[in-house]
Every structure is written in structure tokens, then in C-alpha cells.
Scaffold this motif. Structure first.
Motif, short mmCIF file in Angstrom:
data_model
loop_
_atom_site.label_atom_id
_atom_site.label_comp_id
_atom_site.label_asym_id
_atom_site.label_seq_id
_atom_site.Cartn_x
_atom_site.Cartn_y
_atom_site.Cartn_z
N PHE A 1 9.55 -15.93 -2.38
CA PHE A 1 9.48 -14.48 -2.54
C PHE A 1 9.22 -13.86 -1.16
O PHE A 1 9.01 -14.57 -0.17
CB PHE A 1 8.40 -14.07 -3.55
CG PHE A 1 7.00 -14.54 -3.23
CD1 PHE A 1 6.17 -13.80 -2.41
CD2 PHE A 1 6.52 -15.73 -3.77
CE1 PHE A 1 4.88 -14.22 -2.12
CE2 PHE A 1 5.23 -16.18 -3.49
CZ PHE A 1 4.41 -15.42 -2.65
N GLY A 2 9.24 -12.55 -1.09
CA GLY A 2 9.03 -11.87 0.18
C GLY A 2 7.67 -11.22 0.25
O GLY A 2 7.09 -10.85 -0.78
N ALA A 3 7.14 -11.07 1.45
CA ALA A 3 5.83 -10.44 1.65
C ALA A 3 5.81 -9.73 2.99
O ALA A 3 6.49 -10.12 3.94
CB ALA A 3 4.71 -11.47 1.57
N THR A 4 4.99 -8.68 3.07
CA THR A 4 4.85 -7.96 4.33
C THR A 4 3.78 -8.60 5.19
O THR A 4 2.82 -9.19 4.69
CB THR A 4 4.47 -6.48 4.09
OG1 THR A 4 3.29 -6.44 3.29
CG2 THR A 4 5.58 -5.75 3.39
N VAL A 5 3.96 -8.48 6.50
CA VAL A 5 2.95 -8.89 7.48
C VAL A 5 2.70 -7.72 8.42
O VAL A 5 3.56 -6.85 8.58
CB VAL A 5 3.41 -10.13 8.27
CG1 VAL A 5 3.48 -11.35 7.38
CG2 VAL A 5 4.77 -9.88 8.94
#
Length: 606
Positions: free
Chosen positions: A423-427
Motif C-alpha cells: 500500500f502507499g503512505a506519506t512521509v
């Protein structure tokens, strides 16, 4: 010439070190074999600035005599030295009468001065003083620069896009009617507000941060660029709703936001921002701040509002206020260009090896018919659950972000039937080694793929610590764009890298903004935005922790989203008592089953 000099590493000092100090005979021989220049030029600088004004000592104007023996052999046929003294440029030409006539050197010197005057005149001419070398963060030809200067003059800067900006621009251009990444924030303000001072404060703050004055261009360019104008005027609207009831005000605000969203933004026209001040009581306002995500990320909200509130108070009292110089966004873009893509490529290839398709929930519907607006469902955790999770994170050296991502990964694994998910995630994207980066304004965050394996024979605590260690490893490679990362993966280009996305929003608001120290205070904040992901989770670090799922209604049923939210909440509630439990023993549960599950695990809470 300026561009060539800028591309020489460390101003050319490496050449002398290699030739005279390397000690490697092969290198020395190779460099000595290179053609020797016929002319040397040495600009010594403005010497009168190096010495303080003094009646005792000053630079002598008399000749200092020969610096070299007349019997010596010079390397170059002509040596030119230039120096500035008393505000005047002095140029000395040294040559051999055995090689050149005096008249030849005099003609050369006169042509040099004439050409120098032409260059000075060209640089002083309005509108034509820029060269591509003035904008080293943009790849431009003279013709492209002239065209941009004609459209956007006066220019402040031109530079490339950050990795996330590249993706935001692509999706915004690909589906302009969807108004993706047009962000709306509604602040309920209370206090003594001077409308003129408030507008002046916003004008001053926006114009002191280059990233907020950007227009985005791509036609007839090798790559998209952001063009920074010297100044911009912010569209600012005022309305008086004081004669409306609370219900009527909310309905009118809903209609206003809908119409405002439909306006969208023309990406090549700065500013990509507008504001509205809506009076709802004698000392209360709804302030609507609309902007495109291309300009800034959520971390910027608090420092910007802090500047605005302080300037508003100063202008209202007719006082001067000096704010610290802003950290230029271009420093971050320059830092990005210095990063090692080779190491990043190796890291992401290894990280994503073996995954050839995005992970899906398995409950998706075939989306036929006309696309509909995204729908959002949300909940807030109970105060005791939020407190327990914070305590759990502190006790085991974890972050709340990891706890939330762990719960999402478990849910996604159970729904999809996979033990290896993506999945995608913000940093945050703000490199610690960049001075002042925490206060800089611009788009620093990035979205990265997160690969999680869920082995059944490991405890929840050990697994969460592994997730946090993997997150730490990603920090060194958080600067690549998703397009670039996908090119290094096995997932085909016609598929998205991931369809499920999570954002953990930890954007604290300055205490002064909530307490009214500057005459105004924020009572409430609401934000609205659309992404290109069909399923996104947003976690806000409110006191109780709120979780929102935004989804495409043509792809997911509302009842399925409601169930996922409930199970998400149930997992987080059971986490504090389940650290020693094996992952294989953690099932999807309803909230009513939590206590029964904890009792069956017989976990030692100590």
C-alpha cells in the motif's frame, strides 16, 4: 560561460589537486598531455573591500615591480589580471614582445573593454538580463527562458518540481474536471479582526515565500517547471452572513465550498490560491482558504498562520514587525538533485522484488457508469483507546504511525488473503541535514510504497518493531517519485503501483493560534481534498485520533467501508493487550467481541 562555470565541481579545485598532489604518475602524465591554454585570466576581486577604511594604511597605487624574473618562461602567451580599486576596474595585460606587437595587444584590450560595456548594458536592460545560468535548477534554452520571461516577468526564480509535485501535476492535468488535489480549509475564527490588516497580512506572507507564488508550466519544455513571480495578488472575497441562522449558514457554506471547488485552478496562472472571509457573528468568521496541493503540504499550515496572525496584530496596531528570513524552497530542490539515484534504484528494486500487481481488498465492484464524487466515512477512537495507544507506543519505542499502519496491514492481509501486501503512505520528506527545513514552506512530503509481510509465527510486538525498522530504512530513499519507483519494480506501467493509501497527519497548530494571544484564535478547522486513489485512509492526530476513509462509491459499497472502519477500530482497541499474541491468532473481529478475545488470549498485561 556562466553556465559552464557553475557545472564545474568545487570551482575547479580538483584539477590542481589531481595534477600536482595526486602522486599518481598516470594521472599526472594524462593531465600534462592536455593542450595548454594560450591565455590566462585572473580576476582578483574588489580589493578595496578587503581592507577596512583607515588613514594609516591603504593600498599603494605605485607599481610594485616585476613579480617574476624576466629570464623566466611563462606558461601562457598572454596573461590578463583584473582588479577593482576605488570603485574602478583595472586590467593589466602581460605579453612577450617576441610574440605580439604592442598595437595588437592594445587593440585586443580596447575590444575587451568595448565588449565588457556591451555586456553591462545588456544586463542592465529591463526584461533581458536573465540567462539560463541564472536558474541552475531548471533546464532551459535561451529561447525557452525568453518566452517564460515574456509571460511571467518580473521573474523571481524558476526551478524544477519535487517528486510529489511531479505526480500531483500529472494527475491534475490528466483529469482536470475531477479537481484532484484542490484543497479547501475552513477555519472558524474568533476575536478582533481588522479586515484590511488581515488581507495585508496574507499578502505579505504569500509574497515572502517563493513556493506560494509558483505557476506551473510544461508546454515546449523538456520537463515541467515552476515559475516564481516577484509578486502576486491573492483573490480575496468578503461576505456577511450574520443575518442567517446557524443552519442557513452551514447550508450556504456547503454551497459556497461546492462552487469554489468547481472553479478549480489554472495551473499556469499564479497564485494557485484564493481566500474568503465570511462573517457569521460580530466577532466570529468562517475563513475559507483554497489552494492547490502543488504549493504546500499540511506541515506548512501552522507556521503560515502564525505569521499571518502576528502580522495582522502588528498592522492593526500600526506597528512594524520583522519576521525571520524564510528558508528558500529551492534549497530543498537543490538537495534533491544531489541525491544518489543509483543507491535508491538498488534499494527499491530489492524492496519491491517479486510484486507484480497492486494489492486490493477483494471487495471491489466493477465500476461501470458515470464516475461519482468521492465519499468519506470517519470515526474517532474513544479517549481511553487513544491514551492506551500513546502509552503503548512510548513503552515499546514505537510511533503511533506504525501502530496505525500495522492495523491497516493486518486488515488488508485478511481481506485480500495475502501475506505479502503493498500500500502507499506519506512521509514528511524533510531532510534533517538541511538547515531550517522544519520552518520551510513548500511541498516536502512524498508518497512511497510500503511493502509488508505478515508471517503468522511472530508476535505482534516483534512484527511492529520490524515495520518501524523498515520505515527507518526507507527514510534514506524517500525522495524518489512514484513514477521512478514503479519503473524499478515488476508492476507494469498500465497498473497503479498501489490502490490503497494512508496518510498520517501530525500537523500541530501553534498554541498561540488556539489561545488568542494575537487577538484572534482558531476555534475549529475543517479540510477537504480529493486524491487520485480509489481508497485512502486519513488519520488525524486529534486528542482522540480520528480515522477517515475516502473512497469511490462506484467501486466500494458504503456498508463494506463501514465494516472496515469498525474492524480497524476494534484492532486498535485490542492492540495494547495483544503485544505477545502471534499474528496468526489475530482475527478480524467486531467491537463486541474484543473483551472475549482478550480473555481467551490470557495476556499478561504486566
Amino acid at each position: 560561460m556562466k553556465a559552464q562555470r557553475q557545472h564545474i565541481p568545487n570551482r575547479g579545485i580538483g584539477y590542481g589537486i589531481l595534477r600536482y598532489l595526486s602522486g599518481n604518475p598516470e594521472i599526472v602524465t594524462a593531465l600534462e598531455a592536455l593542450p595548454s591554454p594560450e591565455v590566462s585570466f585572473n580576476y582578483l576581486g574588489q580589493y578595496d573591500r578587503l581592507l577596512p577604511q583607515s588613514d594609516t594604511f591603504r593600498l599603494a597605487k605605485e607599481s610594485r615591480g616585476a613579480e617574476r624574473s624576466l629570464r623566466g618562461t611563462r606558461t601562457q602567451a598572454i596573461a590578463i589580471e583584473a582588479i577593482v580599486l576605488d570603485g574602478q576596474l583595472h586590467v593589466r595585460w602581460t605579453y612577450s614582445e617576441n610574440l605580439h606587437r604592442r598595437s595588437t595587444i592594445e587593440t585586443l584590450a580596447e575590444n575587451f573593454i568595448a565588449t565588457l560595456k556591451e555586456l553591462i548594458a545588456q544586463c542592465l536592460a529591463p526584461g533581458d538580463s536573465y540567462t539560463p545560468a541564472d536558474f541552475p535548477l531548471a533546464s532551459l534554452t535561451p529561447q525557452q527562458l525568453a518566452s517564460l520571461n515574456q509571460t511571467f516577468a518580473p521573474l523571481a526564480d524558476i526551478y524544477c518540481l519535487s517528486p510529489l509535485q511531479q505526480g500531483l501535476l500529472f494527475h491534475s492535468r490528466y483529469a482536470p474536471e475531477s479537481r484532484l488535489y484542490c484543497q479547501q480549509k475552513v477555519f472558524t475564527l474568533q476575536g478582533t479582526l481588522d479586515k484590511t490588516a488581515f488581507k495585508q497580512a496574507w499578502h505579505a506572507v504569500v509574497n515572502r515565500h517563493h513556493s506560494l507564488k509558483a505557476a506551473f508550466v510544461w508546454e515546449n519544455l523538456d520537463e515541467p517547471l515552476q515559475v516564481i513571480r516577484e509578486t502576486v495578488d491573492i483573490p480575496f472575497e468578503e461576505q456577511d452572513w450574520q443575518n442567517l441562522s446557524l443552519e442557513e449558514q452551514e447550508l450556504k457554506l456547503h454551497d459556497y465550498l461546492k462552487a469554489d471547488l468547481e472553479r478549480g485552478f489554472s495551473l499556469s496562472e499564479a497564485p494557485l490560491m484564493r481566500m474568503a472571509l465570511l462573517a457569521i457573528a460580530s466577532d466570529r468568521y468562517q475563513f475559507v482558504w483554497s489552494h492547490h496541493h502543488l504549493l504546500l503540504d499540511g506541515w506548512c499550515n501552522s507556521p503560515l498562520l502564525d505569521e499571518v496572525f502576528k502580522l495582522h496584530q502588528a498592522y492593526r496596531r500600526d506597528r512594524a514587525l520583522s519576521l525571520p528570513d524564510p528558508v528558500p524552497y529551492r534549497h530543498y530542490l537543490a538537495w534533491l538533485q544531489q541525491q544518489d539515484r543509483t543507491k535508491a534504484k538498488a534499494f527499491w528494486q530489492q524492496t519491491l522484488s517479486g510484486i507484480d500487481a497492486p494489492t486490493r481488498w477483494g471487495i471491489e465492484q466493477d465500476s461501470f457508469g458515470e464516475a461519482r464524487n468521492p465519499v468519506c466515512q470517519q470515526l474517532s477512537l474513544a479517549p481511553e483507546t487513544a491514551t492506551a495507544l500513546r502509552s503503548l507506543a512510548r513503552t515499546h519505542g514505537l510511533t503511533l504511525n506504525i501502530l496505525i499502519q500495522g492495523a491497516l496491514a493486518l486488515l488488508l492481509s485478511r481481506y485480500s488473503g495475502r501475506e505479502d501486501i503493498l500500500f502507499g503512505a506519506t512521509v514528511s520528506g524533510r531532510p534533517a541535514e538541511l538547515p531550517g527545513v522544519e520552518s520551510a514552506i513548500g511541498v516536502f512530503i512524498n508518497t512511497l510504497p510500503v511493502r509488508v509481510r505478515i508471517p503468522g509465527d511472530i508476535s505482534l510486538l516483534s512484527w511492529l518493531k520490524q515495520l518501524q525498522q523498515q520505515q527507518t530504512q526507507r527514510w534514506d530513499y524517500q525522495y524518489n517519485s512514484l513514477s521512478e519507483i514503479q519503473g524499478w519494480s515488476d508492476i507494469p506501467r498500465h497498473l497503479p503501483l498501489f490502490e490503497i493509501f494512508i496518510a498520517f497527519e501530525n500537523y500541530p497548530i501553534e498554541t498561540s493560534l488556539l489561545s488568542g494571544n494575537c487577538g484572534l484564535k482558531i476555534l475549529n478547522v475543517r479540510s477537504f481534498s480529493r486524491t487520485n486513489y480509489p481508497f485512502s485512509v486519513t488519520v488525524e492526530l486529534t486528542p482522540d485520533l480520528s480515522i477517515a476513509i475516502t473512497y469511490e462509491p462506484q467501486k466500494y459499497e458504503a456498508i463494506a467501508i463501514e465494516r472496515i472502519l469498525e474492524q480497524f477500530q476494534a484492532l486498535l482497541e485490542v492492540f495494547p493487550a495483544s503485544m505477545k499474541v502471534l499474528l496468526s491468532q489475530i482475527d478480524l473481529i467486531e467491537r463486541t467481541e474484543i473483551q472475549e478475545l482478550v480473555d481467551s488470549f490470557n495476556v499478561d498485561l504486566e
